[in-house]
Structure formats: C-alpha cells, structure tokens
Design a protein around this motif. Sequence first.
Motif, short mmCIF file in Angstrom:
data_model
loop_
_atom_site.label_atom_id
_atom_site.label_comp_id
_atom_site.label_asym_id
_atom_site.label_seq_id
_atom_site.Cartn_x
_atom_site.Cartn_y
_atom_site.Cartn_z
N LEU A 110 0.85 -1.20 0.00
CA LEU A 110 0.00 0.00 0.00
C LEU A 110 0.89 1.25 0.00
N CYS A 111 0.29 2.42 -0.26
CA CYS A 111 1.07 3.67 -0.27
C CYS A 111 1.66 3.91 1.13
N ALA A 112 2.87 4.43 1.18
CA ALA A 112 3.49 4.72 2.48
C ALA A 112 2.62 5.72 3.23
N GLY A 113 2.27 5.40 4.47
CA GLY A 113 1.46 6.31 5.29
C GLY A 113 -0.02 6.00 5.24
N CYS A 114 -0.44 5.04 4.43
CA CYS A 114 -1.86 4.67 4.35
C CYS A 114 -2.36 4.21 5.72
N GLY A 115 -3.53 4.72 6.13
CA GLY A 115 -4.10 4.34 7.43
C GLY A 115 -4.31 2.85 7.55
N HIS A 116 -4.59 2.18 6.43
CA HIS A 116 -4.89 0.74 6.47
C HIS A 116 -3.72 -0.06 7.07
N PHE B 75 -9.95 5.14 15.09
CA PHE B 75 -9.14 5.90 14.14
C PHE B 75 -7.82 5.16 13.99
N SER B 76 -7.39 4.97 12.75
CA SER B 76 -6.15 4.22 12.53
C SER B 76 -4.97 4.87 13.25
N GLY B 77 -5.06 6.20 13.50
CA GLY B 77 -3.96 6.92 14.14
C GLY B 77 -4.02 6.88 15.66
N ASP B 78 -4.95 6.12 16.23
CA ASP B 78 -5.07 6.04 17.69
C ASP B 78 -4.98 4.58 18.14
N LYS B 79 -3.75 4.07 18.14
CA LYS B 79 -3.55 2.65 18.48
C LYS B 79 -3.95 2.35 19.92
N ALA B 80 -3.77 3.32 20.81
CA ALA B 80 -4.12 3.08 22.22
C ALA B 80 -5.61 2.76 22.33
N ASN C 222 -7.34 11.32 -0.29
CA ASN C 222 -8.32 11.98 0.59
C ASN C 222 -7.68 12.48 1.88
N ASN C 223 -6.55 13.18 1.74
CA ASN C 223 -5.87 13.66 2.95
C ASN C 223 -5.59 15.16 2.86
N HIS C 224 -6.43 15.85 2.07
CA HIS C 224 -6.20 17.27 1.81
C HIS C 224 -7.16 18.14 2.62
N GLU C 225 -6.99 19.46 2.56
CA GLU C 225 -7.92 20.37 3.22
C GLU C 225 -9.28 20.26 2.53
N PHE D 191 -6.14 12.93 8.06
CA PHE D 191 -5.54 12.79 9.40
C PHE D 191 -5.83 14.04 10.24
N ASP D 192 -5.60 15.23 9.66
CA ASP D 192 -5.79 16.46 10.45
C ASP D 192 -7.24 16.61 10.89
N TYR D 193 -8.18 16.39 9.97
CA TYR D 193 -9.60 16.59 10.30
C TYR D 193 -10.04 15.63 11.40
N VAL D 194 -9.67 14.35 11.25
CA VAL D 194 -10.12 13.37 12.25
C VAL D 194 -9.50 13.70 13.61
N ARG D 195 -8.22 14.06 13.62
CA ARG D 195 -7.58 14.42 14.91
C ARG D 195 -8.28 15.60 15.56
N GLU D 196 -8.62 16.60 14.74
CA GLU D 196 -9.24 17.82 15.30
C GLU D 196 -10.67 17.59 15.78
N HIS D 197 -11.38 16.63 15.20
CA HIS D 197 -12.80 16.46 15.53
C HIS D 197 -13.09 15.19 16.32
N ASN D 198 -12.03 14.47 16.68
CA ASN D 198 -12.21 13.20 17.39
C ASN D 198 -12.71 13.46 18.82
N ALA D 199 -13.88 12.92 19.13
CA ALA D 199 -14.42 13.05 20.49
C ALA D 199 -14.46 11.65 21.10
#
Length: 351
Positions: free
Chosen positions: A33-39, A189-194, A222-225, A231-239
């Motif tokens: 997969l592409c380097a950095g892909c959440g999958h 979220f793939s970026g929140d392993k904990a 799909n990682n643009h403004e 990544f940025d949007y999910v981090r900012e809106h993750n509740a």
Amino acid sequence: MTFLAKPKLHHPELHKNSLGYTRRDYEGAISTLCAGCGHDSISAAIVRACFELELPPHRIAKLSGIGCSSKTPTYFLGASHGFNSVHGRMPSVLTGANLANKDLIYLGVSGDGDSASIGLGQFAHAMRRGVNMVYIVENNGVYGLTKGQFSATSDKGAKSKRGVVNSDEAIDLVGMALQLGATFVARSFSGDKAQLVPLIEAALKHEGAAFIDCLSPCVAFNNHEGSTKSFDYVREHNAAMNYLDVITGREEITVDYAPGSVEMVTQHDGSTLRLRKLHTDYDLHDRVSALTYMQERHAVGEIVTGLLYVDPNPRDLHGHLKTSDTPLNALQEDALVPGSSALAKINAGLR
Ligand SMILES: Cc1ncc(C[n+]2csc(CCOP(=O)(O)OP(=O)(O)O)c2C)c(N)n1
Ligand code: SF4
Ligand SMILES: [Mg+2]
C-alpha cells in the motif's frame, strides 16, 4: 508484483506469548500500500491484538472483499486461513464459512466502498443475523483502489482532491450497525492505536456480530484540506468516549481510576472490559440512546470514537438457528444420515 514475502529471520530474544509465538508470527507479507496509508496501521493493530490475546493463528479465518482495505489480510496473520472474495461479498462468504465451522475466529476486513455501496445489503444481513465475527471497515471516504472517487461514507460538503464538492448524504455504518442489531459497535481511528488495539481485542472476544468502523485516511486521494477523512480533520474532531483495557481470565483485575469514570463489563466468554469513561453519563448498553447521541454529536461536527454499544450476553447466528454444538464440518455420518426412522418422525410431524 502484488505481494512480497517477509524474511522469516527475527531476533532470537523477541518476546514470546504463552503459545511460543512472537509478534512476527502474526505478521503477513510486506505491504504494497502507499506509504502512510491508514490501512497499514490497522493491520499492525490486528497483529498486536492477536499476539496479545495469544490466539492460535491457525484458528483464525480472515476474509475480505475488494479494495486497498480488502488487500490488507495479505499483510497480517500469514499463518491463518484467508479468503479474498468478490467486491462487497465478504459477509456472505464469511457467513457460509462460519456456518460450516463455528469454532474458528472470524475476522472480516472491508472498505467503505466495499461495505457501504455494492456490499451494503450483505453488511446489513450479517449484522441482523448476528454472525459471530469481527467486522472491520477501513473507512477512508473514497474508493482508494480505483483512484479516489467519493464513497457512500463521504460527508456531504466534503471536497475531493480536485475540488469537487460531494452533494450526497453520507451513510453512517455505525448508525446502521446499531439499528440492525449488532451486539458490539465501535468507532476508532487508525492513528489512535491506544484506543484501537483493545477495541479489536474486545471485539475478538465478543461472541456475536462485532462491528468496528475505523477511520483510515487515504494519503493518496483523501488527505487534503476540505476532506473530512484526513488525518488532520479526524484528529481535530475526534471526540473519544472511552478507552478500554481487555482483561482475560489469566490477568488480575485492579481498578485504579476515579470512581464513576470506570465501568467493568464482563463478556459472555469471561473476558472483562475495563472502560475508562470520558463521558461518565453515557450508557453503553442502551442501543437507542447510543444512536441518538451519535447523531447529536455528528450534527455539531464531532466524530465520536470508542466502544459505543455492547451487549455482554449476545446470541449469535448459531444460537438463533439452534445448530448442533459440533461444528457442521465435523459431524459424522451417523449424525448426518440418521436413518429412515428419523425421517419418518419428521414427516409425521408435518402431516
Ligand atoms: C463488481 C465490481 N465492481 C467494481 C469494482 C471496482 N472496484 C474495485 S475496488 C473498488 C472500491 C474500493 O473502495 P473501498 O472498499 O472503500 O476500498 P479502499 O480501496 O478505499 O480501501 C471498486 C469500485 C470491482 N472490483 N468489482
Ligand atoms: S490509494 Fe489510498 S487507500 Fe489505497 S493504498 Fe494508497 S493511501 Fe491507501
Ligand atoms: Mg475506501
């Protein structure tokens, strides 16, 4: 080339679990997969969860559909059973396998395109039937494999990389899973392993239909403004609602959190889920309020993550169908061909 084998060599002092396996024994081929892909992060979380739960790899069956997400089973659990099915058809193939052999641990991996478009009907029926499985949707809001078209989970108003605005309403698979009767429902979220690793562990221990919608940004498309799955949007809106620890029979249970902020849930198989609740008034066992809460928070732009609903005593498809305790593929001839007197009895009951 679609996959590259990983070298088998590993450090002799790598930690082993009680089965004698290292984490490396739960890995698969090298990801293409592409380097950095959440999958890829989700694959790593699956590897860690199975290693930590000490699951025998040959007792796991991993199934998928078509998409970058559905390619990922090649990159984890290389010693497990695997079946890469047709686009959107993972749930029915998995249901068939599960009916034949209920003793395996079933892990279905899919994408938002795979499950919310062509496979929406299949997703719905697996949930409503209570197929005993972990169903993970690696949700990036696009068809990554076919170069980034909006998928059905893409939010209305979200912008594509080329600036096109999505005019359709999004399908919320968490809302659907709750409404359809899934007995374990989570979002992560793939970026929140904990948060993600214990959720996968808890879902693997759940004996019913367990659904995890995992936001998994597509770095290529799909990682643009303007994207609501970046990544940025999910981090900012993750509740985050809660964080879990999964305690199996072997471990001692200790509670070291403020009273009211922790909830213990014992699942049917004896494992205990220790939830560090961030929203103390949220009732994890009320399907209707979970649905309402998700919709209210979504309306104000929040992405609610964590364990959202769990029924600690689920019934699965085999329970509904009252199948035999022996897996169907292990039944012997005398059980499968009980003779003419058994047939006569059934016929008499139908007269
Ligand atoms: C029957 C069928 N229709 C269409 C396709 C083309 N196709 C391949 S993957 C895919 C969508 C994949 O999107 P998703 O499930 O979200 O996975 P991702 O690549 O984003 O992880 C489509 C439409 C196909 N392979 N088979
Ligand atoms: S196209 Fe997107 S989903 Fe597919 S591998 Fe690349 S980043 Fe991942
Ligand atoms: Mg996708």
